[in-house]
Design a protein around this motif. Structure first.
Motif, mmCIF file in Angstrom:
data_model
loop_
_atom_site.group_PDB
_atom_site.id
_atom_site.type_symbol
_atom_site.label_atom_id
_atom_site.label_comp_id
_atom_site.label_asym_id
_atom_site.label_seq_id
_atom_site.Cartn_x
_atom_site.Cartn_y
_atom_site.Cartn_z
ATOM 1 N N ILE A 216 1.393 -0.954 -0.092
ATOM 2 C CA ILE A 216 0.011 0.167 0.031
ATOM 3 C C ILE A 216 1.257 1.273 0.392
ATOM 4 O O ILE A 216 0.958 2.715 -0.757
ATOM 5 C CB ILE A 216 -0.943 -0.386 1.121
ATOM 6 C CG1 ILE A 216 -2.037 -1.293 1.273
ATOM 7 C CG2 ILE A 216 -1.593 1.320 0.995
ATOM 8 C CD1 ILE A 216 -2.691 -1.393 3.061
ATOM 9 N N ALA A 217 1.890 1.423 0.914
ATOM 10 C CA ALA A 217 2.285 2.679 1.252
ATOM 11 C C ALA A 217 3.426 2.678 0.479
ATOM 12 O O ALA A 217 3.727 3.878 -0.175
ATOM 13 C CB ALA A 217 3.983 2.028 2.303
ATOM 14 N N GLU A 218 4.127 1.948 -0.916
ATOM 15 C CA GLU A 218 4.875 2.701 -1.500
ATOM 16 C C GLU A 218 4.602 1.751 -3.283
ATOM 17 O O GLU A 218 4.934 2.377 -4.089
ATOM 18 C CB GLU A 218 6.582 1.006 -1.495
ATOM 19 C CG GLU A 218 7.112 1.267 -0.400
ATOM 20 C CD GLU A 218 8.084 -0.104 -0.297
ATOM 21 O OE1 GLU A 218 8.360 -0.671 -1.060
ATOM 22 O OE2 GLU A 218 9.137 -0.022 0.645
ATOM 23 N N LYS A 219 3.424 1.172 -3.418
ATOM 24 C CA LYS A 219 2.734 0.973 -4.510
ATOM 25 C C LYS A 219 1.745 1.717 -4.633
ATOM 26 O O LYS A 219 0.642 1.260 -6.203
ATOM 27 C CB LYS A 219 2.673 -0.726 -4.507
ATOM 28 C CG LYS A 219 3.726 -0.861 -5.325
ATOM 29 C CD LYS A 219 4.077 -2.749 -6.112
ATOM 30 C CE LYS A 219 5.894 -3.655 -5.921
ATOM 31 N NZ LYS A 219 5.189 -4.728 -6.684
ATOM 32 N N GLY A 220 1.215 2.002 -3.543
ATOM 33 C CA GLY A 220 -0.173 2.871 -3.737
ATOM 34 C C GLY A 220 -1.685 1.518 -4.101
ATOM 35 O O GLY A 220 -2.650 1.950 -4.656
ATOM 36 N N GLN A 221 -1.181 0.187 -3.074
ATOM 37 C CA GLN A 221 -1.963 0.059 -4.289
ATOM 38 C C GLN A 221 -2.918 -0.823 -2.732
ATOM 39 O O GLN A 221 -2.278 -1.710 -2.064
ATOM 40 C CB GLN A 221 -2.470 -1.369 -5.336
ATOM 41 C CG GLN A 221 -1.727 -0.673 -6.661
ATOM 42 C CD GLN A 221 -1.370 -2.063 -7.462
ATOM 43 O OE1 GLN A 221 -0.240 -2.984 -7.240
ATOM 44 N NE2 GLN A 221 -1.644 -1.830 -8.820
ATOM 45 N N ILE A 222 -4.644 -1.553 -3.223
ATOM 46 C CA ILE A 222 -5.107 -2.088 -1.823
ATOM 47 C C ILE A 222 -5.306 -3.362 -2.448
ATOM 48 O O ILE A 222 -5.988 -3.570 -3.534
ATOM 49 C CB ILE A 222 -5.859 -1.278 -1.021
ATOM 50 C CG1 ILE A 222 -7.283 -0.784 -2.429
ATOM 51 C CG2 ILE A 222 -5.122 0.295 -0.552
ATOM 52 C CD1 ILE A 222 -8.315 -0.472 -0.808
ATOM 53 N N ARG A 223 -5.105 -4.280 -1.659
ATOM 54 C CA ARG A 223 -6.123 -5.202 -2.162
ATOM 55 C C ARG A 223 -7.705 -5.977 -0.685
ATOM 56 O O ARG A 223 -7.549 -6.042 -0.139
ATOM 57 C CB ARG A 223 -5.317 -7.101 -1.977
ATOM 58 C CG ARG A 223 -6.105 -8.205 -3.052
ATOM 59 C CD ARG A 223 -4.795 -9.193 -2.004
ATOM 60 N NE ARG A 223 -4.993 -10.290 -2.700
ATOM 61 C CZ ARG A 223 -5.318 -10.738 -3.809
ATOM 62 N NH1 ARG A 223 -5.220 -10.110 -4.738
ATOM 63 N NH2 ARG A 223 -5.687 -12.437 -4.915
ATOM 64 N N THR A 224 -8.286 -6.051 -1.231
ATOM 65 C CA THR A 224 -10.123 -6.039 -0.267
ATOM 66 C C THR A 224 -9.835 -7.155 -0.451
ATOM 67 O O THR A 224 -9.448 -8.142 -0.482
ATOM 68 C CB THR A 224 -11.373 -5.905 -1.594
ATOM 69 O OG1 THR A 224 -11.296 -6.455 -2.598
ATOM 70 C CG2 THR A 224 -10.637 -4.197 -2.115
ATOM 71 N N PRO A 225 -11.229 -7.948 0.966
ATOM 72 C CA PRO A 225 -11.420 -9.583 1.520
ATOM 73 C C PRO A 225 -11.427 -10.248 -0.341
ATOM 74 O O PRO A 225 -11.390 -11.186 0.383
ATOM 75 C CB PRO A 225 -12.316 -8.472 2.304
ATOM 76 C CG PRO A 225 -12.350 -7.396 2.974
ATOM 77 C CD PRO A 225 -11.726 -6.682 1.917
ATOM 78 N N ALA A 226 -12.121 -9.555 -0.502
ATOM 79 C CA ALA A 226 -12.679 -10.134 -1.939
ATOM 80 C C ALA A 226 -11.901 -10.938 -2.689
ATOM 81 O O ALA A 226 -12.362 -11.819 -3.760
ATOM 82 C CB ALA A 226 -14.040 -9.904 -2.610
#
Length: 342
Positions: A216-226
């Protein structure tokens, strides 16, 4: 009968002869200045070089010199070889030009360890490798060879002293990167030791959680629970960077588990809140979760075979499948009723 000596007579040197204290002081000074070179000179000027016979030189053999000195010929030869190495580099005279009793200007003591090898093991392939590694670390080869020749002492030091254990751990980690055999041995040791398996599992979990925050911090991406991968909102990414900086500031030996869990839980909760706050994203999350569950269930049923149905049949199986069939029928009905009208 007790003999009392005149103290002044003890300290006064005989004319032309050094008293014992002066001799000791002179020899001590020579060793303090020149280290092993002082003794190597004694060997070099007294032991005849290889290829010379007793008729050609007044010098004696290494064996004869050792007998006179009350030590082993091997010890004499170690000093002999040290002098020979230095002579080959032009730092000291060769054996042939030295005569018994001759004094010359010697090298400083600091240079001695470069040429002197106190153990015969240093000449082996293993010893040569240890000597090279010691030189690369900037330490005397004799120290490394001494440790290598006494693994029981090394084990005792590792068991008793945390700093020695840390040094051993660091060395093993450096070596394991280029030693597949050692990698396999360590892996087997870990797999067979319950405490190590638990420790590895704990550290792996912590590393995975830190990796989640770092993503999240370095690539700016999140992965949701689904399982969706989305661009992280600016405030969420900023919070991840804050937690990551705290983790990076931890000391090397500090336990990261608690910090990693706190950072991971915080980011997971923020991701869930981000999804729930966006109606469109919330619907997409439910759709993704449904497809994921459907694919898993489909794969399970595709892997089933009924060639041996006679052997595995039980009434309970049929009953549970009928209940599942009804649930699937209800699911299909609900989806069809929600389908857009043409």
């Amino acid at each position: 009968m007790t003999v009392v000596l005149d103290p002044s007579a003890q300290s006064a040197p005989i004319q032309g002869v050094l008293d014992p204290i002066s001799c000791d002081a002179r020899d001590f000074g020579a060793y303090a200045r020149n280290g092993g070179w002082a003794f190597a000179l004694m060997v070099a000027r007294s032991v005849r070089p290889g290829g010379q016979s007793a008729d050609e030189t007044p010098k004696v053999s290494a064996k004869e010199f050792a007998e006179l000195a009350g030590c082993s010929p091997e010890r004499v030869m170690r000093y002999y070889k040290a002098w020979d190495r230095a002579a080959d580099e032009g730092l000291v005279p060769h054996f042939e030009v030295l005569v018994p009793g001759q004094d010359i200007e010697l090298l400083d003591a600091e240079a001695w360890q470069t040429y002197y090898v106190s153990r015969s093991s240093a000449t082996s392939e293993r010893g040569s490798a240890i000597t090279e590694a010691a030189a690369a670390e900037g330490i005397r080869p004799t120290k490394a060879l001494e440790v290598a020749e006494n693994p029981t002492a090394l084990r005792a030091a590792i068991l008793a002293d945390p700093s020695t254990a840390q040094a051993a751990r660091a060395a093993l980690l450096d070596r394991v990167k280029e030693d597949p055999a050692l990698q396999a041995e360590l892996a087997r040791d870990i797999a067979r030791t319950d405490e190590l398996k638990k420790a590895v599992a704990t550290e792996t979990r912590a590393a995975d959680r830190i990796g989640y925050v770092r993503q999240i911090a370095e690539k700016g991406q999140i992965r949701t629970p689904a399982g969706q991968t989305l661009d992280a909102p600016a405030e969420l990414r900023s919070e991840a960077e804050r937690h990551l900086s705290l983790l990076d500031e931890l000391d090397e030996g500090e336990d990261t588990g608690e910090w990693a869990t706190e950072a991971y839980d915080t980011m997971k909760n923020l991701v869930v809140e981000t999804v729930e706050a966006d109606p469109e994203l919330r619907v997409q999350e439910r759709r993704t979760k449904f497809y994921s569950s459907l694919q898993k269930a489909t794969k399970v049923f595709e892997e089933l075979t009924f060639d041996d149905a006679d052997d595995i049949y039980e009434d309970d199986m049929v009953q549970r499948l009928e209940e599942l069939q009804q649930a699937i029928g209800s699911c299909i009905t609900a989806l069809r009723s929600a389908a857009p009208r043409p």
